[in-house]
Design a protein around this motif. Structure first.
Motif, short mmCIF file in Angstrom:
data_model
loop_
_atom_site.label_atom_id
_atom_site.label_comp_id
_atom_site.label_asym_id
_atom_site.label_seq_id
_atom_site.Cartn_x
_atom_site.Cartn_y
_atom_site.Cartn_z
N ARG A 132 41.74 26.79 46.49
CA ARG A 132 43.02 27.24 45.96
C ARG A 132 43.91 27.67 47.12
O ARG A 132 43.42 28.10 48.18
CB ARG A 132 42.83 28.42 44.99
CG ARG A 132 42.02 28.06 43.74
CD ARG A 132 42.76 27.12 42.83
NE ARG A 132 42.00 26.83 41.60
CZ ARG A 132 41.22 25.79 41.42
NH1 ARG A 132 41.05 24.91 42.42
NH2 ARG A 132 40.59 25.61 40.28
N ILE B 172 45.10 38.43 46.43
CA ILE B 172 44.72 37.46 45.41
C ILE B 172 44.56 38.16 44.06
O ILE B 172 43.74 39.07 43.92
CB ILE B 172 43.42 36.74 45.80
CG1 ILE B 172 43.62 36.01 47.13
CG2 ILE B 172 43.00 35.77 44.70
CD1 ILE B 172 42.37 35.38 47.68
N LYS B 173 45.36 37.74 43.09
CA LYS B 173 45.29 38.32 41.76
C LYS B 173 44.29 37.58 40.90
O LYS B 173 44.16 36.36 40.98
CB LYS B 173 46.66 38.29 41.08
CG LYS B 173 46.70 39.01 39.73
CD LYS B 173 48.10 39.10 39.18
CE LYS B 173 48.11 39.81 37.82
NZ LYS B 173 47.61 41.19 37.90
N ARG B 174 43.59 38.34 40.05
CA ARG B 174 42.63 37.73 39.15
C ARG B 174 43.36 36.93 38.08
O ARG B 174 44.26 37.44 37.41
CB ARG B 174 41.78 38.80 38.50
CG ARG B 174 40.68 38.24 37.61
CD ARG B 174 39.82 39.36 37.09
NE ARG B 174 38.64 38.86 36.41
CZ ARG B 174 37.66 39.65 35.97
NH1 ARG B 174 37.74 40.96 36.15
NH2 ARG B 174 36.62 39.13 35.37
N SER C 89 39.37 32.66 41.42
CA SER C 89 39.58 34.11 41.36
C SER C 89 38.47 34.82 40.59
O SER C 89 38.07 35.93 40.95
CB SER C 89 40.95 34.43 40.74
OG SER C 89 41.01 34.07 39.38
N GLU C 90 37.93 34.20 39.53
CA GLU C 90 36.82 34.82 38.81
C GLU C 90 35.59 34.92 39.72
O GLU C 90 34.87 35.92 39.71
CB GLU C 90 36.49 34.02 37.55
CG GLU C 90 37.58 34.08 36.47
CD GLU C 90 37.60 35.39 35.70
OE1 GLU C 90 37.08 36.41 36.21
OE2 GLU C 90 38.15 35.40 34.59
N PHE D 4 36.16 37.81 42.18
CA PHE D 4 36.12 39.15 41.60
C PHE D 4 34.73 39.56 41.10
O PHE D 4 34.52 40.73 40.79
CB PHE D 4 37.12 39.24 40.44
CG PHE D 4 38.51 39.60 40.86
CD1 PHE D 4 39.01 40.87 40.65
CD2 PHE D 4 39.32 38.66 41.48
CE1 PHE D 4 40.29 41.20 41.04
CE2 PHE D 4 40.61 38.98 41.88
CZ PHE D 4 41.10 40.26 41.66
N THR E 138 51.78 39.21 43.31
CA THR E 138 51.24 38.85 44.62
C THR E 138 52.22 37.98 45.42
O THR E 138 51.89 37.57 46.54
CB THR E 138 49.89 38.13 44.49
OG1 THR E 138 50.00 37.07 43.52
CG2 THR E 138 48.80 39.09 44.07
#
Length: 355
Positions: free
Chosen positions: A161, A184-186, A193-194, A197, A231
């Protein structure tokens, strides 16, 4: 689409002639049916671009002669109807069918070649707003400009990504960065992203591929107005830090929008920059969904709300940098145009979920 004059010569490698202000200043050849932007960047042509997927409009190009097939539905293009009628197309989505002649603005940034470098996560830190601050210590120097982005992937994974750098690059362009940072936002359901996190990823080997984009380019000493959503703050931090360090006079106003007070990540980084450069950085956080009965006394509403004559910005001369979701960026662009900002000085990075 076809330009005013179609060049019917057939060659194994179509030739591209580039004009700026009526004069030839570049020429290169590409393979038949190649995408124009991809081929230009592979040959280190200083071509404007950002998203590379037909959304941002940064690679807008005017076709003067020859034939190019657009690979994106024109109804979804960021180009206006008039621009399409005038012969403009997006180089990232333009498949070249033969010799062409185009007009595009080149030479306004330094092109660093694409690099693929490995490194290990040196910092994995949860921030407010369901955001991770990720830092990667690199095995070799990486070269990029403020406002650019790169692809990230875990070593051994096919999921990659793109994310914008949150750090300013080294002042010396001949010296690459040995560590880089990202915000980096979930994204619920997002594969990358998952994964990020799930747990602390410190020490994990990752690959960095880039850099891409030219969002941070403008006159070095120009005052700047930055509007960031979520972000979208990452490239703004990179641009503001770099410009404050390289210019002795440029001043910045940062309008930073999130939903709630609890989502305000990154304020410490902004206030640190402001303390290092007294009187040159103004920060205006805006909350769109903060409860009415909270103790918040700052600005409320959409991030476009503070953009008016009371902001203390000379809209006629300011360089603007907008980063965030596509609808937010589009709304800010329209607002700035209405306030008299020169469209040539509106630089945007539109974030899209991928995968």
């Amino acid at each position: 689409m076809e330009g005013p004059v179609e060049n019917r010569r057939t060659q194994e490698r179509p030739k591209i002639n580039i004009k700026v202000s009526g004069e030839h200043n570049a020429a290169f050849s590409i393979s038949p049916n190649d995408m124009l932007l991809k081929a230009a960047l592979e040959q280190n042509i200083d071509y404007p671009h950002s998203c590379r997927v037909g959304v941002c409009g940064q690679c807008k190009t005017k076709l003067l002669a020859g034939k190019v097939s657009p690979m994106v539905d024109l109804a979804l293009s960021p180009l206006t109807n008039q621009e399409i009628l005038d012969g403009y197309f997006l180089a990232c989505q333009g498949k070249v069918r033969g010799d062409i002649e185009i007009e595009v603005r080149l030479g306004h940034h330094h092109v660093f070649p694409e690099q693929q470098i490995s490194g290990r996560v040196s910092l994995w830190k949860r921030l407010p707003g369901d955001v991770i601050e990720l830092r990667i210590a690199l095995e070799s120097p990486f070269f990029y400009e403020a406002g650019q982005y790169a692809y990230l992937a875990e070593s051994g994974s096919f999921t990659r990504r793109c994310f914008s750098f949150s750090d300013a690059p080294p002042l010396d362009p001949k010296v690459g960065a040995t560590e880089v940072g990202f915000l980096i936002k979930r994204l619920p359901g997002g594969r990358f992203s998952e994964w990020l996190f799930e747990k602390d990823r410190t020490g994990i080997k990752m690959w960095l591929h880039g850099p891409y984009g030219v969002m941070g380019v403008d006159e070095p000493n120009a005052d700047g107005l930055c509007v960031a959503g979520g972000t979208g703050l990452a490239p703004v931090l990179s641009i503001v830090e770099h410009r404050l360090r390289t210019s002795a006079t440029a001043c910045f106003t940062v309008v930073y929008g999130v939903q709630k007070q609890a989502d305000l990540f990154g304020m410490d980084k902004l206030t640190t920059l402001a303390s290092r450069h007294p009187g040159r950085l103004s920060i205006l956080p805006v909350l769109s969904h903060e409860p009415e009965n909270s103790d918040w006394t700052g600005a409320r509403g959409l991030v476009t709300q503070p953009l008016d004559e009371n902001l203390g910005v000379d809209f006629g001369s300011v360089a603007s940098f907008i980063c965030g979701s596509l609808p937010m960026v589009a709304a800010v662009e329209q607002r700035l145009l209405a306030l008299g900002v020169n469209p040539e000085r509106i630089h945007a990075d539109k974030f899209l979920p991928s995968g």
